[in-house]
Motif scaffolding. Structure first.
Motif, mmCIF file in Angstrom:
data_model
loop_
_atom_site.group_PDB
_atom_site.id
_atom_site.type_symbol
_atom_site.label_atom_id
_atom_site.label_comp_id
_atom_site.label_asym_id
_atom_site.label_seq_id
_atom_site.Cartn_x
_atom_site.Cartn_y
_atom_site.Cartn_z
ATOM 1 N N TYR A 15 0.845 -1.195 0.000
ATOM 2 C CA TYR A 15 0.000 0.000 0.000
ATOM 3 C C TYR A 15 0.880 1.244 0.000
ATOM 4 O O TYR A 15 1.757 1.393 0.860
ATOM 5 N N ALA A 16 0.655 2.108 -0.980
ATOM 6 C CA ALA A 16 1.457 3.326 -1.113
ATOM 7 C C ALA A 16 0.671 4.519 -0.589
ATOM 8 O O ALA A 16 -0.488 4.726 -0.945
ATOM 9 N N LEU A 17 1.315 5.306 0.261
ATOM 10 C CA LEU A 17 0.705 6.506 0.822
ATOM 11 C C LEU A 17 1.535 7.716 0.391
ATOM 12 O O LEU A 17 2.682 7.875 0.812
ATOM 13 N N LYS A 18 0.959 8.545 -0.466
ATOM 14 C CA LYS A 18 1.678 9.713 -0.983
ATOM 15 C C LYS A 18 1.278 10.948 -0.198
ATOM 16 O O LYS A 18 0.098 11.294 -0.096
ATOM 17 N N VAL A 19 2.268 11.607 0.363
ATOM 18 C CA VAL A 19 2.044 12.839 1.120
ATOM 19 C C VAL A 19 2.131 14.020 0.148
ATOM 20 O O VAL A 19 3.164 14.205 -0.509
ATOM 21 N N PRO A 20 1.084 14.833 0.031
ATOM 22 C CA PRO A 20 1.070 15.909 -0.966
ATOM 23 C C PRO A 20 1.836 17.162 -0.542
ATOM 24 O O PRO A 20 1.762 18.199 -1.201
ATOM 25 N N PHE A 21 2.580 17.073 0.561
ATOM 26 C CA PHE A 21 3.331 18.232 1.052
ATOM 27 C C PHE A 21 4.785 17.843 1.303
ATOM 28 O O PHE A 21 5.153 16.675 1.303
ATOM 29 N N GLY A 22 5.617 18.823 1.530
ATOM 30 C CA GLY A 22 6.985 18.557 1.924
ATOM 31 C C GLY A 22 7.027 18.101 3.371
ATOM 32 O O GLY A 22 6.436 18.744 4.257
ATOM 33 N N VAL A 23 7.698 17.003 3.642
ATOM 34 C CA VAL A 23 7.782 16.457 4.998
ATOM 35 C C VAL A 23 9.074 16.939 5.648
ATOM 36 O O VAL A 23 10.159 16.787 5.086
ATOM 37 N N ILE A 24 8.950 17.527 6.826
ATOM 38 C CA ILE A 24 10.093 18.086 7.539
ATOM 39 C C ILE A 24 10.547 17.105 8.600
ATOM 40 O O ILE A 24 9.768 16.697 9.466
ATOM 41 N N GLU A 25 11.796 16.703 8.544
ATOM 42 C CA GLU A 25 12.351 15.786 9.524
ATOM 43 C C GLU A 25 13.356 16.509 10.402
ATOM 44 O O GLU A 25 14.018 17.451 9.969
ATOM 45 N N GLY A 26 13.468 16.076 11.663
ATOM 46 C CA GLY A 26 14.406 16.699 12.589
ATOM 47 C C GLY A 26 13.969 16.513 14.023
ATOM 48 O O GLY A 26 12.899 15.956 14.303
ATOM 49 N N GLU A 27 14.782 16.990 14.957
ATOM 50 C CA GLU A 27 14.480 16.918 16.380
ATOM 51 C C GLU A 27 14.349 18.322 16.943
ATOM 52 O O GLU A 27 15.151 19.218 16.623
ATOM 53 N N GLY A 28 13.325 18.501 17.784
ATOM 54 C CA GLY A 28 13.103 19.810 18.370
ATOM 55 C C GLY A 28 12.816 20.832 17.279
ATOM 56 O O GLY A 28 11.996 20.614 16.391
ATOM 57 N N ASN A 29 13.515 21.963 17.345
ATOM 58 C CA ASN A 29 13.338 23.020 16.345
ATOM 59 C C ASN A 29 14.316 22.911 15.184
ATOM 60 O O ASN A 29 14.317 23.745 14.278
ATOM 61 N N THR A 30 15.157 21.868 15.217
ATOM 62 C CA THR A 30 16.188 21.716 14.187
ATOM 63 C C THR A 30 15.650 20.925 12.997
ATOM 64 O O THR A 30 15.019 19.882 13.163
ATOM 65 N N ILE A 31 15.900 21.442 11.783
ATOM 66 C CA ILE A 31 15.516 20.744 10.557
ATOM 67 C C ILE A 31 16.719 19.959 10.056
ATOM 68 O O ILE A 31 17.773 20.527 9.769
ATOM 69 N N SER A 32 16.563 18.665 9.963
ATOM 70 C CA SER A 32 17.661 17.834 9.475
ATOM 71 C C SER A 32 17.487 17.447 8.013
ATOM 72 O O SER A 32 18.451 17.187 7.296
ATOM 73 N N LYS A 33 16.212 17.419 7.560
ATOM 74 C CA LYS A 33 15.977 16.983 6.190
ATOM 75 C C LYS A 33 14.579 17.404 5.746
ATOM 76 O O LYS A 33 13.644 17.431 6.549
ATOM 77 N N ILE A 34 14.468 17.788 4.491
ATOM 78 C CA ILE A 34 13.169 18.107 3.903
ATOM 79 C C ILE A 34 12.943 17.166 2.722
ATOM 80 O O ILE A 34 13.735 17.125 1.781
ATOM 81 N N VAL A 35 11.867 16.391 2.806
ATOM 82 C CA VAL A 35 11.535 15.443 1.737
ATOM 83 C C VAL A 35 10.272 15.944 1.044
ATOM 84 O O VAL A 35 9.205 16.025 1.654
ATOM 85 N N GLU A 36 10.396 16.295 -0.228
ATOM 86 C CA GLU A 36 9.280 16.892 -0.955
ATOM 87 C C GLU A 36 8.317 15.828 -1.469
ATOM 88 O O GLU A 36 8.685 14.931 -2.246
ATOM 89 N N LYS A 37 7.069 15.899 -1.005
ATOM 90 C CA LYS A 37 5.980 15.014 -1.435
ATOM 91 C C LYS A 37 6.408 13.541 -1.509
ATOM 92 O O LYS A 37 6.348 12.918 -2.572
ATOM 93 N N PRO A 38 6.836 12.978 -0.398
ATOM 94 C CA PRO A 38 7.324 11.579 -0.429
ATOM 95 C C PRO A 38 6.185 10.572 -0.528
ATOM 96 O O PRO A 38 5.024 10.874 -0.226
ATOM 97 N N THR A 39 6.538 9.366 -0.943
ATOM 98 C CA THR A 39 5.612 8.241 -0.958
ATOM 99 C C THR A 39 6.127 7.187 0.013
ATOM 100 O O THR A 39 7.268 6.746 -0.096
ATOM 101 N N TYR A 40 5.305 6.822 0.970
ATOM 102 C CA TYR A 40 5.655 5.789 1.936
ATOM 103 C C TYR A 40 4.903 4.515 1.592
ATOM 104 O O TYR A 40 3.724 4.554 1.225
ATOM 105 N N ARG A 41 5.563 3.393 1.710
ATOM 106 C CA ARG A 41 4.968 2.113 1.347
ATOM 107 C C ARG A 41 4.869 1.219 2.583
ATOM 108 O O ARG A 41 5.803 1.140 3.381
ATOM 109 N N TYR A 42 3.723 0.547 2.688
ATOM 110 C CA TYR A 42 3.480 -0.336 3.811
ATOM 111 C C TYR A 42 2.819 -1.625 3.315
ATOM 112 O O TYR A 42 2.155 -1.641 2.277
ATOM 113 N N PHE A 43 2.981 -2.691 4.099
ATOM 114 C CA PHE A 43 2.200 -3.893 3.871
ATOM 115 C C PHE A 43 0.944 -3.808 4.729
ATOM 116 O O PHE A 43 1.027 -3.534 5.933
#
Length: 362
Positions: free
Chosen positions: A266-294
């Motif tokens: 099952y593919a779940l596409k996020v229509p926005f940029g996903v912000i990754e990081g801890e606290g107020n720190t941005i470690s990575k920005i993933v633009e409109k990613p697709t996550y896959r699950y069983f």
């Protein structure tokens, strides 16, 4: 012709296929004698068990017309690149291969090219009988499909002119299964009046009635003591699929599983940029990613050890059953399915099923 190799997980071969194996150094006369004696219209040419080619009655006839002596060796006239199948494709897949290539038989080979069997077109029409029980869950209210289900259990809604439950039973029957147990709760008389004991459909049907809904796994505890001890296939009655149930069962047995769950990608596409990081720190920005699950596909193989361990009439959902048994040391596995699969739970799904059914050959 270019060699084509295909694979599946169960042995397919006719009896006495070893009788048609000859050596590349054998004479054409020897090949002709073998073909005539075994009446399979071909001989398999192998050396030390490894496939080298095949020779048919047609190959020999053409060679004779060209003036080739019967004393010549088979290697001179054999087809060095025959179409083969690994051990092994389903009967439907093998049948399709042979029809597409206009051939009557296929040598079966392993990963090292060794001959392990032969499958003929006639064999593909024979269905191996499976004693494994099939448990179909058909007791739900189908609330999301109202008003269609106001007076009809969801599995009895017609797709392509037949109730979904009948389509499901016929699909299992085509794979050799004939022992069915159907769990009922909502409007059980409609199901029982239509199918009876199953004799009109060429199967055996036993009904298991839930006085109160017991969850997706609880009805397992109501199965009779006479239930065969072979692993049981359990499926929701509102699923439209062309899954090869024999292949699923072979996987369960081969891996010594106690409970196997079919899963879908099952593919779940996020229509926005996903912000990754801890606290107020941005470690990575993933633009409109697709996550896959069983995800759970509502099809299971359950061994009798687990069925025997259940408390009678206790409400239990299938995810909880798998989690509990895993904690108790039972082997629980997932089996990804990539064939057609549709959970007919909403009106959009029901409309889609009306179109898809004609492309599935069910």
């Amino acid at each position: 012709m270019e060699q084509k190799v295909f694979a599946k997980e169960q042995m397919v071969s006719i009896k006495n296929w070893e009788n048609i194996i000859i050596s590349p150094d054998d004479s054409i006369k020897t090949a002709l004698s073998v073909i005539d004696k075994e009446a399979l219209r071909l001989a398999i040419v192998a050396k030390n068990g490894v496939l080298k080619g095949v020779v048919t009655d047609g190959d020999i006839r053409r060679a004779i017309l060209k003036g080739t002596e019967l004393s010549c060796i088979v290697e001179e006239i054999m087809n060095r690149n025959p179409i083969t199948a690994c051990a092994s494709l389903s009967s439907n897949e093998l049948q399709k291969m042979m029809k597409e290539n206009e051939i009557l038989s296929l040598p079966i080979v392993d990963d090292e090219g060794r001959v392990v069997g032969l499958k003929t077109l006639y064999d593909t029409f024979l269905v191996e009988k499976r004693n494994n029980p099939v448990f179909i869950m058909a007791g739900g209210f189908g609330t999301r499909l109202r008003p269609l289900t106001d007076d009809c259990p969801k599995p009895m809604l017609k797709v392509g002119g037949k109730p979904m439950l009948e389509i499901l039973i016929n699909n299992f029957k085509n794979h050799g299964f004939y022992r069915f147990y159907i769990s009922t709760h909502y409007l059980p008389e409609i199901i029982e009046n239509y199918f009876g004991n199953g004799s009109d459909f060429g199967v055996e049907i036993t009904y298991v009635h839930e006085e109160k809904p017991l969850g997706t796994a609880g009805a397992l505890s109501l199965l009779p003591e006479s239930l065969p001890k072979e692993p049981l296939i359990m499926i929701n009655g509102d699923i439209l699929t062309n899954v090869d149930f024999s292949k699923l069962l072979d996987f369960h047995i081969k891996h010594n599983s106690n409970a196997t769950m079919c899963v879908r990608d099952y593919a779940l596409k996020v229509p926005f940029g996903v912000i990754e990081g801890e606290g107020n720190t941005i470690s990575k920005i993933v633009e409109k990613p697709t996550y896959r699950y069983f995800v759970n596909a509502g099809i299971y193989i359950i061994s009798h050890e687990i069925i025997d361990s259940l408390s009678v009439n206790e409400h239990l959902d299938m995810p909880t059953l798998f989690e509990n048994k895993q904690n108790e040391g039972f082997t629980t596995l997932k089996f990804p399915i990539y064939e057609y699969w549709l959970d007919v739970g909403r009106h959009d799904d029901f409309a889609k099923a009306q179109t898809d059914i004609y492309e599935l050959g069910l």
